[in-house]
Enzyme design. Structure first.
Site, short mmCIF file in Angstrom:
data_model
loop_
_atom_site.label_atom_id
_atom_site.label_comp_id
_atom_site.label_asym_id
_atom_site.label_seq_id
_atom_site.Cartn_x
_atom_site.Cartn_y
_atom_site.Cartn_z
CG PHE A 312 -1.82 -1.31 1.29
CD1 PHE A 312 -3.07 -0.75 0.67
CD2 PHE A 312 -1.62 -2.27 2.13
CE1 PHE A 312 -3.88 -2.07 1.19
CE2 PHE A 312 -2.11 -3.63 2.30
CZ PHE A 312 -3.77 -3.57 1.72
CG ASP A 313 1.39 5.25 -1.20
OD1 ASP A 313 2.16 6.20 -1.16
OD2 ASP A 313 -0.28 6.37 -1.66
#
Length: 619
Positions: A312-313
């Protein structure tokens, strides 16, 4: 040519006539014992029934494809030549009737996509320069045009509200049917409905460029792409059909049993195997579209169902991407007044932290500010009629000798340690407010990540350009175990490559331009729908309206689709095995074999349609 067109246009009518003639033949034989009438009706039924089947086989042969229709055509012709009119008529009817049911049920699997295209706006109420409104075609609307949307009307374009407020049903875009209140400055989307209120909007995007238009485009593209299973079955059918023809020919030559050879042709039709996987694919993509999940094709389904690692960013993905007030410490007797004064001063600033305070205060009127002076790197000094106000960081307070007690310093440390950016407010030399601002975690993110772990995902990883301490605070709150901060886009991409080298099937979730390399490089790129167009274009899955909870639903859906495909393949192979065993032991004949064959096609179609029915139940 006209005869061919007429036959194909009236294929269903010919099927009905074929069935009625078979029924008439049965009446002739069993009620009136009229054998000639029975044979004649069956012969005519066979000829009528075989016309569209022969034509479809011929059209396939013209493009060098040996189709299922050819197998059935040879079987019908063979039965006619040996005088088994009942067999040829019944085989033709069952094949045509099965084709009819297949067509109707497949149409239902595309209902979700069809309903989207039907909902696309056709016209709009344009506000002219003289203030009047006129109805114009949607193709005549340009960016920047002002439009009027009334109660119960459809929003025709993507735009921003310039005047008015109301409640919109955004189910066509987000998959959620509950109303959302929208007011001046809020975005609205084409294809949504205004349940209550009146809006004047400024056009941002029209037609195919709107969010709704992109949904339709992406879903239509997705239906045309194929999974590994579909490509395998296409190749299988390409060689399987000629093999069955050859086998039937060899059996007929050596056994001198024409009936047996023709029966092999009938039983060898791989209909359920050919249709089963595409039905699951199309139904699953349609189901996702209705839930605000865009899956770009069968190959994505195959890869996503095998993902074991999610990366995930942070900003805009795990968090909202916009700073907001998360904590406030009050050291005055009148908190409301202090907050109002702070908002009155900050609204003259364009700093993101100042805007967050204005949004949080949400006051209807502001106090008069006589003078403001921006101190670079520290904050704002403002003068009111009876107060001198300092708003800024700790160094501004120290420079102006604002006393900070032990309890205040403790509050400062506690907020800083949990990742807050601090804004201090002092009035007439005394600290009034301590405001903690940070990028808020997306609603449902923690629960979604926990659900992904429960479904067997091995790794949940955060990659961010933010500092390591802030990233670790958020990761700890969300239950993410691996966190890497201070990364550039190329660093993120390198990490994705490393995970893939280690044998992981990786899904990357992001929303920004800087996420595009990782989205494109990962096995499955998942873009938040509210992100940039580049991120959406380079991704494999798009979550409309950035609903984070849809990640787990999308993952679960692809697993269901993959399982459904496997079930359909097993049903098809089991049917072939059952028919072969029945043929060997004399329990299956031509007509009964055709019946079982068509029944297996319907079973796999209805099994695939369960993916759509499940969506309706949950909606």
């Amino acid at each position: 040519m006209k005869l061919q067109q007429w036959i194909m246009q009236h294929k269903n009518h010919l099927t009905l006539i074929n069935g009625l003639l078979i029924l008439l033949a049965g009446v002739s034989k069993f009620l009136f014992t009229w054998i000639f009438g029975y044979q004649l009706a069956m012969l005519i039924a066979s000829v009528i029934g075989m016309l569209p089947i022969f034509l479809q086989a011929y059209q396939a042969l013209r493009v060098k494809v040996i189709s299922i229709d050819l197998l059935v055509s040879v079987a019908i012709l063979g039965a006619l030549l040996i005088g088994e009119y009942n067999e040829s008529a019944i085989v033709a009817f069952l094949f045509l009737f099965g084709s009819f049911l297949e067509q109707k049920t497949l149409e239902k699997t595309r209902t979700a996509i069809h309903s989207l295209t039907q909902m696309a706006p056709k016209s709009a109420l344009k506000i002219t320069d003289n203030g009047r409104t006129e109805s114009v075609d949607i193709d005549d609307i340009d960016k920047g045009d002002h439009l009027l949307v009334k109660t119960d009307a459809q929003v025709p374009v993507d735009g921003v509200i310039d005047e008015g407020e109301g409640y919109l049903n955004e189910a066509s875009v987000t998959g959620e049917s509950q109303q959302r209140k929208k007011e001046k400055g809020d975005d609205v989307f084409a294809g949504t409905f205004l349940d209550n209120g009146t809006l004047k909007i400024v056009t941002k995007r029209v037609g195919e460029d709107t969010t709704f238009g992109k949904i339709i485009e992406l879903v239509e593209e997705a239906q045309d792409s194929k999974s590994n299973a579909e490509r395998f079955i296409d190749k299988f059918a390409k060689y399987y059909t000629p093999a069955v023809l050859l086998l039937a020919f060899i059996v007929g030559i050596f056994s001198q049993d024409v009936r047996l050879a023709i029966t092999i042709l009938v039983l060898g039709c791989p209909g359920a195997l050919v249709i089963g996987v595409p039905v699951s694919n199309v139904a699953g993509i349609g189901s996702g579209a209705k839930s605000g999940i865009l899956i770009k094709g069968g190959e994505v389904i195959d890869k996503f169902s095998k993902v074991d690692t999610f990366v995930f960013d942070k900003t805009g993905t795990l968090t909202m991407g916009k700073p907001s007030v998360a904590a406030v410490k009050n050291y005055t007797d009148n908190f409301t007044e202090s907050l109002k004064i702070t908002a009155s001063i900050e609204r003259e600033s364009d700093h993101p932290l100042g805007q967050a305070i204005v949004d949080y205060a949400n006051v209807s009127s502001y106090v008069s500010v006589e003078q403001t002076n921006v101190v670079k790197g520290q904050g704002i000094i403002a003068t009111l009629s009876d107060k001198k106000v300092l708003i800024g960081n700790q160094s501004l307070m120290v420079d102006h000798h604002v006393p900070l007690s032990k309890s205040i310093k403790k509050d400062i440390h506690q907020l800083q340690s949990t990742g807050h950016s601090l804004v201090m407010v002092a009035m007439n030399g005394r600290l009034s407010l301590l405001i903690g601002i940070k990028d808020q975690i997306r609603p449902g993110a923690k629960e979604t990540l926990a659900h992904l772990k429960q479904t067997g995902v091995k790794e949940l990883i955060m990659l961010t350009g933010d500092n390591q301490e802030t990233a670790e605070n958020i990761a700890q709150e969300l239950g993410i175990t691996k966190v890497y901060g201070n990364l550039l886009p190329e660093n993120k991409a390198d990490y994705i490559r490393q995970l893939q080298k280690e044998g992981h099937q990786v899904a990357f979730v992001g929303d920004g331009v800087n996420d595009s390399p990782s989205l494109a490089l990962s096995d499955v790129g998942i873009a938040m729908g509210g992100g940039t167009e580049v991120a959406i274009e380079t991704s494999d899955v798009v979550l409309i309206q950035s609903n984070f909870e849809r990640i787990a639903k999308a993952y679960h859906l692809t697993k269901k689709i993959a399982l459904n495909m496997q079930e359909n393949i097993m049903i098809a192979l089991a049917t072939v095995l059952l028919l072969l065993i029945g043929l060997i032991f004399g329990y299956i004949y031509m007509a009964s074999g055709m019946f079982v064959h068509e029944l297996s096609i319907l079973i796999v179609i209805f099994n695939g349609m369960r993916l759509l029915l499940g969506t309706k139940k949950k909606a």
